[in-house]
Each structure stands twice: as C-alpha cells, then as structure tokens.
Design a protein around this motif. Sequence first.
Motif, PDB file in Angstrom:
ATOM      1  N   PRO A  79       0.823  -1.207   0.000  1.00 51.64           N
ATOM      2  CA  PRO A  79       0.000   0.000   0.000  1.00 51.64           C
ATOM      3  C   PRO A  79       0.859   1.260   0.000  1.00 51.64           C
ATOM      4  O   PRO A  79       2.028   1.242   0.400  1.00 51.64           O
ATOM      5  N   THR A  80       0.292   2.347  -0.459  1.00 47.14           N
ATOM      6  CA  THR A  80       0.906   3.670  -0.345  1.00 47.14           C
ATOM      7  C   THR A  80      -0.144   4.650   0.167  1.00 47.14           C
ATOM      8  O   THR A  80      -1.344   4.433  -0.012  1.00 47.14           O
ATOM      9  N   ILE A  81       0.307   5.700   0.823  1.00 41.40           N
ATOM     10  CA  ILE A  81      -0.586   6.773   1.271  1.00 41.40           C
ATOM     11  C   ILE A  81      -0.264   8.028   0.470  1.00 41.40           C
ATOM     12  O   ILE A  81       0.884   8.483   0.439  1.00 41.40           O
ATOM     13  N   VAL A  82      -1.282   8.572  -0.199  1.00 36.59           N
ATOM     14  CA  VAL A  82      -1.119   9.823  -0.935  1.00 36.59           C
ATOM     15  C   VAL A  82      -1.415  11.011  -0.032  1.00 36.59           C
ATOM     16  O   VAL A  82      -0.694  12.014  -0.040  1.00 36.59           O
ATOM     17  N   GLY A  83      -2.476  10.902   0.783  1.00 34.60           N
ATOM     18  CA  GLY A  83      -2.793  12.009   1.672  1.00 34.60           C
ATOM     19  C   GLY A  83      -4.025  11.758   2.512  1.00 34.60           C
ATOM     20  O   GLY A  83      -4.711  10.737   2.368  1.00 34.60           O
ATOM     21  N   LEU A  84      -4.303  12.683   3.418  1.00 31.03           N
ATOM     22  CA  LEU A  84      -5.491  12.666   4.261  1.00 31.03           C
ATOM     23  C   LEU A  84      -6.308  13.908   3.945  1.00 31.03           C
ATOM     24  O   LEU A  84      -5.734  14.992   3.713  1.00 31.03           O
ATOM     25  N   ASP A  85      -7.633  13.793   3.954  1.00 29.87           N
ATOM     26  CA  ASP A  85      -8.448  14.954   3.614  1.00 29.87           C
ATOM     27  C   ASP A  85      -8.435  16.007   4.711  1.00 29.87           C
ATOM     28  O   ASP A  85      -8.747  17.175   4.473  1.00 29.87           O
ATOM     29  N   THR A  86      -8.080  15.638   5.908  1.00 31.74           N
ATOM     30  CA  THR A  86      -7.848  16.595   6.982  1.00 31.74           C
ATOM     31  C   THR A  86      -6.667  16.108   7.805  1.00 31.74           C
ATOM     32  O   THR A  86      -6.487  14.899   7.985  1.00 31.74           O
ATOM     33  N   THR A  87      -5.839  17.016   8.258  1.00 32.43           N
ATOM     34  CA  THR A  87      -4.613  16.637   8.967  1.00 32.43           C
ATOM     35  C   THR A  87      -4.608  17.071  10.415  1.00 32.43           C
ATOM     36  O   THR A  87      -3.590  16.959  11.088  1.00 32.43           O
ATOM     37  N   VAL A 118       1.404  12.937  14.967  1.00 31.45           N
ATOM     38  CA  VAL A 118       1.521  11.483  14.978  1.00 31.45           C
ATOM     39  C   VAL A 118       1.652  10.954  13.557  1.00 31.45           C
ATOM     40  O   VAL A 118       1.240  11.600  12.588  1.00 31.45           O
ATOM     41  N   ASP A 119       2.221   9.752  13.460  1.00 29.78           N
ATOM     42  CA  ASP A 119       2.265   9.034  12.194  1.00 29.78           C
ATOM     43  C   ASP A 119       0.925   8.359  11.950  1.00 29.78           C
ATOM     44  O   ASP A 119       0.193   8.031  12.891  1.00 29.78           O
ATOM     45  N   VAL A 120       0.619   8.133  10.685  1.00 26.03           N
ATOM     46  CA  VAL A 120      -0.564   7.364  10.306  1.00 26.03           C
ATOM     47  C   VAL A 120      -0.096   6.159   9.497  1.00 26.03           C
ATOM     48  O   VAL A 120       0.652   6.308   8.527  1.00 26.03           O
ATOM     49  N   ALA A 121      -0.505   4.973   9.908  1.00 30.74           N
ATOM     50  CA  ALA A 121      -0.064   3.739   9.259  1.00 30.74           C
ATOM     51  C   ALA A 121      -1.263   2.924   8.811  1.00 30.74           C
ATOM     52  O   ALA A 121      -2.223   2.755   9.567  1.00 30.74           O
ATOM     53  N   VAL A 122      -1.190   2.398   7.593  1.00 29.81           N
ATOM     54  CA  VAL A 122      -2.202   1.487   7.070  1.00 29.81           C
ATOM     55  C   VAL A 122      -1.587   0.098   7.002  1.00 29.81           C
ATOM     56  O   VAL A 122      -0.536  -0.097   6.381  1.00 29.81           O
ATOM     57  N   HIS A 123      -2.232  -0.878   7.665  1.00 27.91           N
ATOM     58  CA  HIS A 123      -1.775  -2.258   7.680  1.00 27.91           C
ATOM     59  C   HIS A 123      -2.743  -3.109   6.869  1.00 27.91           C
ATOM     60  O   HIS A 123      -3.895  -3.293   7.265  1.00 27.91           O
ATOM     61  N   ASN A 124      -2.286  -3.615   5.732  1.00 30.93           N
ATOM     62  CA  ASN A 124      -3.120  -4.505   4.931  1.00 30.93           C
ATOM     63  C   ASN A 124      -3.200  -5.885   5.563  1.00 30.93           C
ATOM     64  O   ASN A 124      -2.331  -6.289   6.350  1.00 30.93           O
ATOM     65  N   GLY A 125      -4.222  -6.629   5.167  1.00 34.79           N
ATOM     66  CA  GLY A 125      -4.428  -7.955   5.739  1.00 34.79           C
ATOM     67  C   GLY A 125      -3.337  -8.944   5.419  1.00 34.79           C
ATOM     68  O   GLY A 125      -3.159  -9.928   6.139  1.00 34.79           O
ATOM     69  N   ASP A 126      -2.574  -8.715   4.332  1.00 36.16           N
ATOM     70  CA  ASP A 126      -1.506  -9.656   3.989  1.00 36.16           C
ATOM     71  C   ASP A 126      -0.212  -9.356   4.731  1.00 36.16           C
ATOM     72  O   ASP A 126       0.808 -10.011   4.490  1.00 36.16           O
ATOM     73  N   GLY A 127      -0.235  -8.359   5.629  1.00 37.68           N
ATOM     74  CA  GLY A 127       0.940  -8.056   6.441  1.00 37.68           C
ATOM     75  C   GLY A 127       1.743  -6.873   5.959  1.00 37.68           C
ATOM     76  O   GLY A 127       2.611  -6.376   6.675  1.00 37.68           O
ATOM     77  N   GLN A 128       1.484  -6.396   4.753  1.00 38.24           N
ATOM     78  CA  GLN A 128       2.229  -5.249   4.255  1.00 38.24           C
ATOM     79  C   GLN A 128       1.623  -3.956   4.817  1.00 38.24           C
ATOM     80  O   GLN A 128       0.430  -3.870   5.064  1.00 38.24           O
ATOM     81  N   GLN A 129       2.477  -2.951   5.005  1.00 38.19           N
ATOM     82  CA  GLN A 129       2.028  -1.719   5.623  1.00 38.19           C
ATOM     83  C   GLN A 129       2.725  -0.526   5.002  1.00 38.19           C
ATOM     84  O   GLN A 129       3.744  -0.653   4.323  1.00 38.19           O
ATOM     85  N   VAL A 130       2.166   0.646   5.235  1.00 37.48           N
ATOM     86  CA  VAL A 130       2.805   1.899   4.851  1.00 37.48           C
ATOM     87  C   VAL A 130       2.559   2.890   5.971  1.00 37.48           C
ATOM     88  O   VAL A 130       1.495   2.909   6.593  1.00 37.48           O
ATOM     89  N   THR A 131       3.563   3.710   6.249  1.00 39.89           N
ATOM     90  CA  THR A 131       3.449   4.721   7.290  1.00 39.89           C
ATOM     91  C   THR A 131       3.694   6.092   6.688  1.00 39.89           C
ATOM     92  O   THR A 131       4.686   6.302   5.986  1.00 39.89           O
ATOM     93  N   SER A 132       2.798   7.017   6.967  1.00 40.41           N
ATOM     94  CA  SER A 132       2.980   8.417   6.591  1.00 40.41           C
ATOM     95  C   SER A 132       3.435   9.159   7.838  1.00 40.41           C
ATOM     96  O   SER A 132       2.673   9.312   8.803  1.00 40.41           O
TER      97      SER A 132
END
Length: 766
Positions: free
Chosen positions: A438-446, A499-513
């Motif tokens: 996964p990748t993170i492009v952005g958040l609609d509010t920060t 704070v950091d924001v991290a998305v953890h996919n179900g297959d174990g891969q993650q991305v941290t912004s």
Amino acid sequence: MTDTSPKSSPKSSAKAELDYADRRPRKWLRGAAVLLAFAVGFGAADAYVRIQINGKSLQWANPSLNWRLNANGSDNITDDSHIAAIEHGFQAWEDISGSNIAFTRGADTNDVAPGASSHIVAFDENNTSGYFPNGSGIVAITPISFDTGSGNILDADILFNGSQYDFSTDGSAGTFDVQDVLSHEIGHFIGLDHSPQISGTLWPYVSSRQWLHRSLTTDDRSGAIAVAPSGSQSRLTGSVRRDSDNSVIRGAIVSAISSADGRLIGMAATTSTGAFTIRGVPAGSYWLHVTPLEGGMTSGNLTGNSPVDTDFAADFYGSFNVPTSFNVTQGNETAAGTVYMDADIAMKDSANAAVITRRGDAVMVTIFGSNFVADQMDVISKSPNISISNVTSASSFVRATVTVNGVADLGSYDLYIRHSGGDFDVASGIIEVVLDPPTIVGLDTTTGSIAGGEEVTITGTNFQNGAYVLFGGLEAETVSFVNSTTLTVTTPAVAAGIVDVAVHNGDGQQVTSDSAFTYQGTAVYTSMLPKVGNIDGGTKVYIVGDNFSPQTQVLFDGEVGNVTYKTSTILQVTTPAHAAGQVNMILRNLNSPDRVVNNVFTYVTDKDPKITSFTPGQGPKGGGTLVRIYGSNLKNIASVRFGVDPVSGQGGKLGNALNSINKGEVRSRTRLNSNAGSYGILVTTETGQAAMVTGYTFESDGSAGGSGASLGAGGGGGGGCSARLDQSGMNDWRVEVPGWMLLFGGAWLQRRRQRRKLAIAVVRVD
C-alpha cells in the motif's frame, strides 16, 4: 468418499491428522529443569503439523481460550502499537472458517512468570521468566504445560525476549516484528509444530524486519481446523512405503499441489504407520509429492518426538513428468492410496528463506544445497504462471531467473531442483507471490481533536479490504474500505501532538505516513522559564505543559510570539516587544478553547543576559569543575544551574562559588550530577531574566577530560548492543544458517507429576 487411488496400490486404513502451520520462520522449543530433546513438528504456509509427544497430539480440551497482555509492553515501542499488532495476531487465527478456535482478551497483568494458567503475552525485558539467559539466542518462547495421559494442554504463555532483542511494529532496522513473531507463537499456543514449508508461518527461522507471517495461509487455516474442527472438512488421505521392502515411512512430508495453478495448498507428515491426512483442502484437482524432512529444516527442528525417516528419494504420486491427479470435493475424503518410494539420493537442497515476489516480477533465485552436479541441474516450476530461465549450477548451488506473470494466483509455490538424470529435490514454498504494497497519498484533513471520533478519508493505492489503521500507534475506531485507493476511518483518542498514520493490509504489508496528523485540544500550562524579559522582545522562553502541537500559538497580551515546537509538552517561544509591566499569556490551539495564564510574564527595561561560550565543555559527574561562562549582560547574576534539561530548561542543581567577574564573564563550580550525559547551563539574573546554553557534558567516572566548548557545541550519547549466538558445538546445519536469520527449534519438556512442560522458542543464529 471418492477413491482415486491406483488399482495396484493397496490403501492404508490408518490415518494421521496433521496441521497446517502458519507461514513464519521462528523458534526452538525450550523448557526448564529436566531436559529432553524432542523433534519439532511441521507447519508452514499452506501446510500444518500437530505437536505430538509419545503419540499424543497436543490440544486444548476447550478451544475457547483467554489471554492476558502484560501491561508494561515493550521497552522499544513507545506508542502502544504493539497492542493492535497482538490483537490482530489473535484475531487472524480466530477468524478461520471451519475452526472453533476462539480467543478472548482478559484483564491486563503485570505478571511475566508463565505457568499460572493465565495465558500471558509479555515482553520479558529483564529475563524475569528465566527463559532468556545471556547468549541464549532465543527471540521468543511459548512454554506449554500438558497432561501426559490425554495430551490436553493445561497452560501456555507467549514471551518475547526483550532483554536481548528489539521489537517493533513498523519494520525498523534491526528489530523483529511483533505480529510476525506472535503469529508463529500462536500456532504453537494452539498445538501446532514447526513446518518444512519455507514460506510458512511455522518455518523454524525468522529474520529481522520480516513481515510475511503476519498473515495466515490456507495451510495455517488447515492447522486451526485440525486442532479444533467445526463442521465437515475435505481431506486427502493415503500412505507412504518403501518400494524395496514394503515397510512404512514415518515422518515423510506429503504436499498437495494445485494441478490448475501449481500452488502449494497443503502439507502433512506421515504417522508411525506411514499414513497421512491433509485436512481443509479446498475442492479441486491436486498432485501429491512426498519428500524427506531434511535440508533447510530437519527433524532436529521438531518439537514433537515422533519418529522421522529420511532414507528415501522425493517423488510424486504417478511420476515427476506425469503426476497423478486427485479430485477433492467439498466436505469429502479423497483416498490417494499408497505410494512406494525409491532409495535415498545424495542431492539435498538447504533453502532457508522465502523469495517474496509480485505479479510481473522477474527475480534471481539461488538455492544452496549439496551434491549438485555443475551444469547438469535444472530448476522447474509446475505452475503455468511461473517461468524459469538462465539456469546455472555448481556442486553447492543452483541459480535461476524466476518470472511470475501478471495473472499468477497469490500464494506459495515450490521449485524443483532436478538433475539431468531425473533425480530431484523440492524447495517447498520458496516462492511467495504477494500483492503490491500500500501507499498513502494524503489525508483529507490533517488535524483533529484529542477526543477522537472524527472522520478522516485516506487516499492512496493498493489498500485491501480488512486493513486496519493506526494513528500514533493507536487503532482507528472504524475503518471502511471504499476501494483500493480510499479508506474512511474514525480517529481514535490520542494525546495532543503530531503522529504518524499507518495502514496495515491484511496480507501483512504496511505503509506509514510520518507526522501526517496533528491532535489538538485545550493546551495545558505547567510552568514557564524565564518569567521576565526585556521590553524589546527576543527573550527565549521555555513553556512546559501538554497538548501542544506545531500549530499552537502563544500570545503575550494579544501579541503573537515566535513559537518553536519541541514536543507535545514543551514549546520554545521568542517574545514580542511590549511595554514594561506584567502581561497575560494565551496558549491557543485550533478549534479549542484558549488557555489563559494571568500576569505570568513581566517585561523589564534591563537587557537580557546572553551566553556566547563556556569552558571547559565537560567535567566529572561528581562535580567540582570550575566553569567560565562568557557573553554579555552577565554582571548581576543571581544563580547558575548545571545539569538542566537542554530542551525545557527544567531541573539541574545550583552551582557553587558563584563569581560575576564582569558583564562579559561569570564563573561557578559544578555539583554532583546523578547521571552522565549532555545537559544545559542556566544563568539567571537578579531581575529574574535568564539565558540557557546546551552542551555541557557530565562524564562518567574515569572518563578523559577535554579542553573546552563554545556556544552551540553539544554533546549526547547513544548506545546499542548486538548479540551473537556462540556457534561452538553447534551442528553443521545450524552454523550454515545465514547470520540475519533466527532459528526456532530445540525443545525441553519438564515432568510435573501428571504433566509435562514444553517450551517452544525462537532462537537467533549468527
């Protein structure tokens, strides 16, 4: 029951249940007191093996299990993100369809000692448990107590070796992933043994930053089904014998390969009667191959003590070129009959790490081993979606380019190392095809409230349904999967700060912004230093409190100061100009009520003191060092403090023998400072104005001194350690393991009247 066995092969009526293990490499079995050596079972991605002791498969009488988390957490993880990792590790096993395994988190505990039937999950930072002596190389351990008569598990705990190894949830260099390690340990916790599948969760080796085994495979699911079945499950059964004398082969590894796409779907080991059962196999057509347990994983990695025979050569039901297909229907048993194996061959692979690849990738794969023949070896895949090219070989390795096409199914694939004469060996599950990360492009509010509960939309790529999201290490209350590029989440309550924001996919891969979201609330005021400054402004003021953020404003009688954000509890502010007299200060966070501190700062006409340099720059922590401080406006100095916090200006001790030489110099002697390290020096005038400089170092006893320091000269310290497992006396197969991997293996059982205690551990080999 569908019988597709060859007519010439008698069917064995005996069956052995074997579980799929998760796909993680990890541990050794360890115990206490009386030591008995046991072989570890099998378990890996798409394959499972039960722990068997003296013919008894270990299992819980009631598969509804509670567990308790040690409240102290890990010394390496400050944001509590280990909690979500551990909870999701247990949840993944509980979510397996067809299994009755269920977990309930109980009240947190401060206990680290295992064996109290409380099923503790803890980071043992000081070897309180006694399982982690210096040099043990154990990364994590699962002590299991069980009844020797029934095989019922009486207690199990999971301990991380925090005293010798570092853990993380974000893949930090040199650390071991909490969820990856835990998923493996949970497999042991429910009664599964190690697995010979290289990509499997219960493969007996682990490396730092490994994430693959956060997710479970069909093999792991089959293991959970085997230990606590629910409903009717499909099964592949058969038996394995020697062709030379019709004798049974024990501990042979039987693998089910999808004839449609070549994926490794299931594994089992034969029992003492040579029989096998692979449970939970989806409906479809399968080939079966049989291999000895040797090479990268051997019987020495097993926890159970069932016999293992290795004096035979690998082969398929049917033949390598034309394997026999067995059709499995949902909920039914398919009998494969008996396969007869030829005598052993000298060639052996010793592959010990999965190759992670993605659709469309071409990767170079090297498989080490012994008794290969230079330029006479080939690498073969049974999958129509994987092609092999550029094969080269020598006596100890085979190398090839493996290309995965764009439609390959996700999962584990074997590679076959074949001699030109026809003999072959199997690198089981060495290829693991996964989705793009996964990748993170952005958040609609920060920005958001510290109370949480606010909706945030995250945009990016390759998000998966079932992903979870962390804000500052704490899990979002809800996550709605919109599509692969959009997640809508509800923020958790988090203390003020960035704070950091991290998305953890179900297959174990993650991305941290990093630093992606700012939590705000009403600012909290605790103290200010100094509280007096010159009317021209420019005074550096240190404010201590809470709920600060980079957006926090500081106003002096309505005039905005220049704020430097240090932490959520510390701000550095440069005052604006103002007429002489007392003023109120306002701490202002967006969308939150102001915090007003009345008459807290006083403007005066006296010039602020300034420090340009000092000498010497260091001295013993015992004190007594005469320090000369140079600058301007230093004539009327009331005090000098040494050992103050270099960020907040707090703390420290008053110096002795204060002597204001002139406006440009003041002298004072240091006093005892409890800890060595780099600190600040704070000079305060009779009017209450002050200036701080950082970089004075209190040295440990016996440290060499230095000549001096100037403004801006800083000091600091850092430390680290690395442990290497002593290889003296190890068997060759351990020494040959790469230094970046950890070994799970070794078992000790402890007799206690009607029970024994078994501990399964992860051991690092350097």
